[in-house]
Design an enzyme around this catalytic site. Sequence first.
Site, mmCIF file in Angstrom:
data_model
loop_
_atom_site.group_PDB
_atom_site.id
_atom_site.type_symbol
_atom_site.label_atom_id
_atom_site.label_comp_id
_atom_site.label_asym_id
_atom_site.label_seq_id
_atom_site.Cartn_x
_atom_site.Cartn_y
_atom_site.Cartn_z
ATOM 1 N N HIS A 1 0.476 4.444 4.231
ATOM 2 C CA HIS A 1 -0.195 5.178 3.157
ATOM 3 C C HIS A 1 0.309 6.616 3.071
ATOM 4 O O HIS A 1 0.637 7.115 1.985
ATOM 5 C CB HIS A 1 -1.702 5.173 3.387
ATOM 6 C CG HIS A 1 -2.322 3.818 3.276
ATOM 7 N ND1 HIS A 1 -3.690 3.610 3.289
ATOM 8 C CD2 HIS A 1 -1.770 2.578 3.139
ATOM 9 C CE1 HIS A 1 -3.949 2.321 3.160
ATOM 10 N NE2 HIS A 1 -2.793 1.676 3.087
ATOM 11 N N SER B 1 0.809 -1.218 0.000
ATOM 12 C CA SER B 1 0.000 0.000 0.000
ATOM 13 C C SER B 1 0.844 1.270 0.000
ATOM 14 O O SER B 1 0.477 2.254 -0.647
ATOM 15 C CB SER B 1 -0.936 -0.001 1.207
ATOM 16 O OG SER B 1 -1.782 -1.127 1.193
#
Length: 305
Positions: free
Chosen positions: A255, A209
Site C-alpha cells: 500500500h 492493492s
Amino acid sequence: MEQPPKSPDSQRPADSDGGLPHCYRHPDRETGIRCTRCEKPICTDCMVDASVGFHCPDCVRSGSGTGHAPGASQPRNVVGGVVHAGDPRLVTKILVGLNLAVFAVVSLAPAGERILREFYLIGGVAAPPYVLLDGVATGEWYRLFTAMFLHEEIWHIAFNMLGLWWLGGPLEAALGRARFLALYLLSGLAGSALTYAVAAPNQPSLGASGAIFGLLGATAVLMKRMNYDMRPVIALLVINLIFTFGGSNIAWEAHIGGLVAGALLALALVHAPREKRALVQYGAFGLVFAAVLVTVLVRTASLTL
C-alpha cells in the site's frame, strides 16, 4: 490544475450577471475558457488542448474537434496525452476484466491453489540446509508483476475492483490511456518491490492493492493541482491507511509503496513544464522504475549472500 493563460479565442464576455460563465458539464464551476469549436464554456477538467485554443469533450468525441489540417497536432489532455475519441474508461475496463478473469480461474480451476503458489509474490522459500528453492530471490522476478493480478478472497477482489473503477475512470480520462496504464503498473511494481524488501522472505503476498493505492495518490495530486476540495480524498486516504495498519493479513508495504510511487508520478505528470513535458514525465517514470530495480537487486543480494 491551474487554468492556463486564455488564448484570444477563449476570451469571451462574462455572464449577464457580471460573473464568469459556468462549465456546461460542471455547473458549479466558473470558467473563463470556451471551446473554440462550439463556444461552450469548459472548466480545466473538461478542456482538451488543441492546435488552436481548447476543445470540449463533446467536440472531440464527435470528431469536430479533431478535423485539423494534415500535419496539425492532435488534441491533447491536460498532461499532454493524446485524447482518444473512444471509450474514456477502456483501459480501466480491461484491467477490471483481467483481474476478474484471473480470479475466476484461480477460484474455479482444479489447479487454482497451484496457480497461486506459482505466481504470488514471495521472496524465497528455504528448505534445509536453508537453500532457497523458489521466489523472487531465485530469479522468479515475474512474481513482482503477476502478484498484482491475483486475489484469493471475494472481499479482497471486490474492494480492489471497486477502487479501480471509482479511481481509474476519472484518472484515465485526465491522464490518457498510456500514462494511466504506466502509472497503474509502475505503482503496483513499487508496492511489490517494497513488500519484497521489507516483509519476511517466506511470507506470500498478492493483490492489486499497491496499484490501487497508486491511483489514490495520483488522484490526490491531481485534485490538489486543480484546486478541488481535498476533504473527500483526504478522508478516503485516512480510512484506507487505518485499514492498512489496523487490519490483519494486510501487506502494508504494498500500500505504501504504491501510494508513494503513484503520487510522485502524478506530480511529474501534472507539474511538468510544457516545453519539457516529455522529458520530465518520461524521466520520472524511468527514475521510479530504476528505484524498483535497485530495491529488488539489493534485497536479492541480502537473501542470497
